[in-house]
Design an enzyme around this catalytic site. Structure first.
Site, mmCIF file in Angstrom:
data_model
loop_
_atom_site.group_PDB
_atom_site.id
_atom_site.type_symbol
_atom_site.label_atom_id
_atom_site.label_comp_id
_atom_site.label_asym_id
_atom_site.label_seq_id
_atom_site.Cartn_x
_atom_site.Cartn_y
_atom_site.Cartn_z
ATOM 1 N N HIS A 18 -2.340 13.752 -8.720
ATOM 2 C CA HIS A 18 -3.322 13.514 -7.657
ATOM 3 C C HIS A 18 -3.220 12.078 -7.180
ATOM 4 C CE1 HIS A 18 -6.625 10.897 -9.079
ATOM 5 N NE2 HIS A 18 -6.257 11.269 -10.278
ATOM 6 N N CYS A 19 -3.743 11.844 -5.965
ATOM 7 C CA CYS A 19 -3.805 10.502 -5.377
ATOM 8 C C CYS A 19 -5.217 10.330 -4.805
ATOM 9 C CB CYS A 19 -2.712 10.321 -4.327
ATOM 10 S SG CYS A 19 -2.807 11.490 -2.952
ATOM 11 N N GLN A 20 -5.347 9.550 -3.742
ATOM 12 C CA GLN A 20 -6.665 9.323 -3.149
ATOM 13 C C GLN A 20 -7.140 10.523 -2.326
ATOM 14 O OE1 GLN A 20 -8.379 6.418 -3.780
ATOM 15 N NE2 GLN A 20 -10.157 7.289 -2.776
ATOM 16 N N ILE A 61 -8.656 12.362 -5.421
ATOM 17 C CA ILE A 61 -9.903 11.954 -6.078
ATOM 18 C C ILE A 61 -11.089 12.071 -5.116
ATOM 19 C CG2 ILE A 61 -9.665 9.490 -5.591
ATOM 20 C CD1 ILE A 61 -10.795 8.946 -8.429
#
Length: 175
Positions: free
Chosen positions: A63-65, A93
Site C-alpha cells: 500500500h501507499c498513500q 492508507i
C-alpha cells in the site's frame, strides 16, 4: 501480470490471517503515520533492487498513500516479493483511514517534503499576487518564478525547493 486489488476491509482480514502489509511510501511519511504492523519498504529502495525478505510463504499486501504508487509500480512490487503472492490495497492508507481503521500517528515527525513544497510554493504564489496588486506589479514575477520552478520540477523530476527544504532543521526525524 497485474496483481489483484483488495479493499482495506479485505486487506485487514488477510492481515489477520497472516498476510504481510508493506508500506511503500517514503520513510518520513511512514514515521509520521502508518498502519499498525505495516513494514516500511520504500518504493525507492525497491526500485533500487531491494527485495522484500521473509515473506516466501505469505501473501504480501502493498500500500501507499492513495493507491497510485502501488498501481503504477505493480510489476516492480511483484518482482520484489517473488515468489510470494502479491495484492495491492486500493486507496492506500487514505482508504484505510476512511474505513475507520486505526493508524499509528506521530505528529512530532516532520511533514512529508512534498507537502512542505506545496505549502511554501502556495504561500509564495499568493504573496506574489497580493503584493503585485497592492505594492508593485513587478512583484507578480515572484508568482511566475515559483510557477516556472514547479513546472521544471514536474518535467525534470528535480525539485530544488524540495532539496532545500529537506536540509532544514525541522526535517530531522523526531526521537
Amino acid at each position: 501480470m497485474i496483481p489483484e486489488s483488495v479493499s482495506p476491509l479485505e486487506a485487514k482480514k488477510r492481515i489477520e490471517q497472516g498476510a504481510v502489509l508493506i508500506d511503500i511510501r517514503d520513510r518520513a511519511e511512514y514515521l509520521r503515520e502508518h498502519i499498525p504492523n505495516a513494514r516500511s519498504v520504500p518504493l525507492s529502495d525497491i526500485a533500487a533492487g531491494k527485495t522484500v525478505d521473509g515473506v516466501e510463504q505469505q501473501t504480501v499486501i502493498f500500500h501507499c498513500q492513495s493507491g497510485m504508487r502501488t498501481a503504477q509500480n505493480a510489476i516492480t512490487l511483484i518482482n520484489a516479493a517473488s515468489p510470494a503472492p502479491v495484492l495491492l490495497m486500493t486507496g492506500g492508507i487514505n482508504a484505510w483511514k476512511s474505513a475507520q481503521f486505526p493508524t499509528n500517528e506521530d505528529k512530532k515527525q516532520p511533514l512529508p517534503i512534498m507537502r512542505q513544497v506545496q505549502i511554501v510554493a502556495g504561500a509564495l504564489i499568493l504573496t506574489g499576487v497580493v503584493l503585485g496588486y497592492t505594492v508593485n506589479s513587478g512583484l507578480f514575477l515572484l508568482s511566475g518564478f515559483v510557477g516556472a520552478g514547479l513546472l521544471f520540477a514536474g518535467v525534470s523530476g528535480w525539485c530544488g525547493m524540495a532539496m532545500l527544504l529537506s536540509k532544514m532543521p525541522w526535517n530531522r526525524p523526531a526521537k
